[in-house]
Design an enzyme around this catalytic site. Structure first.
Site, mmCIF file in Angstrom:
data_model
loop_
_atom_site.group_PDB
_atom_site.id
_atom_site.type_symbol
_atom_site.label_atom_id
_atom_site.label_comp_id
_atom_site.label_asym_id
_atom_site.label_seq_id
_atom_site.Cartn_x
_atom_site.Cartn_y
_atom_site.Cartn_z
ATOM 1 N N GLY A 46 -4.425 2.844 12.847
ATOM 2 C CA GLY A 46 -4.907 2.942 11.482
ATOM 3 C C GLY A 46 -4.025 2.122 10.550
ATOM 4 N N GLN A 51 -0.677 -0.983 2.527
ATOM 5 C CA GLN A 51 0.420 -1.240 3.477
ATOM 6 C C GLN A 51 0.651 -2.733 3.690
ATOM 7 O OE1 GLN A 51 -1.182 1.698 6.561
ATOM 8 N NE2 GLN A 51 1.031 1.832 6.894
ATOM 9 N N LEU A 94 3.230 3.195 10.335
ATOM 10 C CA LEU A 94 3.695 1.810 10.502
ATOM 11 C C LEU A 94 4.615 1.395 9.354
ATOM 12 C CD1 LEU A 94 0.355 0.141 11.704
ATOM 13 C CD2 LEU A 94 2.333 0.748 13.105
ATOM 14 N N GLU A 136 -4.666 7.773 6.437
ATOM 15 C CA GLU A 136 -4.941 6.474 5.814
ATOM 16 C C GLU A 136 -5.439 6.636 4.375
ATOM 17 O OE1 GLU A 136 -3.615 4.171 7.379
ATOM 18 O OE2 GLU A 136 -3.531 5.200 9.316
ATOM 19 N N HIS A 139 -2.657 7.056 2.041
ATOM 20 C CA HIS A 139 -2.036 5.780 1.645
ATOM 21 C C HIS A 139 -2.708 5.237 0.380
ATOM 22 C CE1 HIS A 139 0.929 4.770 4.670
ATOM 23 N NE2 HIS A 139 0.095 4.975 5.671
#
Ligand code: NI
Length: 180
Positions: A46, A51, A94, A136, A139
């Site tokens: 994902g 990001q 990540l 996600e 985010h």
């Protein structure tokens, strides 16, 4: 430019609330393509646009059939419209180097989103797929899984990260891969 650099905590861009996508133009399609490549390269399952430094509401996820997911999805302006149940999953990110922690989230969600070819869709997700979607979408609201753990654990991680940034990252840390 297919691969884009992934921003790492504490980059302030990760704390911004992303804006809704207004135009599904060539630029957006390119962004989504680049995000897919960047996600697979990481490797991850994902990735959210902020990001890679683009504060817009777009995510890519790939939870495979073996994990009860639908495979690759590119979602624009995704929204959680229903949540149910609860699940604890060991999450990494990540954008967060060298740290994972257990996070409690809804075990089932109903998502409304747009596909890049401008179809409005509804998705029911459960288990890992539901966790990834919630992670996600967080985010897009400027939230990391670090915001969903105790302040004690977060402070411990912050201190450890500061030390690594000062003294260098140990090899076992840089070799650890998170996928969300
Ligand atoms: Ni993440």
């Amino acid at each position: 430019m297919p691969l884009r650099p992934i921003l790492k905590y504490p980059d302030p861009t990760l704390k911004r609330v992303s804006a809704p996508v207004r135009n599904m133009d060539g630029e957006l399609h390119q962004l989504l393509e680049d995000m897919v490549e960047t996600m697979y390269h990481a490797p991850g399952i994902g990735l959210a646009a902020p990001q890679v430094g683009v504060p817009q509401r777009a995510i890519v996820v790939d939870v495979g059939k073996d994990q009860n997911g639908p495979g690759l999805l590119k979602l624009v302006n995704p929204q959680i419209v229903e949540r149910d149940g609860s699940i604890v999953f060991e999450e990494g990110c990540l954008s967060v180097i060298g740290y994972t922690a257990e996070v409690r989230r809804a075990s089932k969600v109903l998502i409304r989103a747009w596909t890049p070819d401008e179809k409005e869709i509804e998705l029911e997700a459960e288990g890992l797929f539901a966790v990834v979607l919630q992670h996600e979408i967080d985010h897009l609201d400027g939230k990391l899984f670090l915001d969903r753990i105790s302040s004690l654990k977060r402070d411990l991680y912050r201190r450890r990260l500061k030390k690594w940034m000062r003294e260098g990252f140990p090899e076992e840390v840089t070799a650890t891969s998170s996928t969300l």
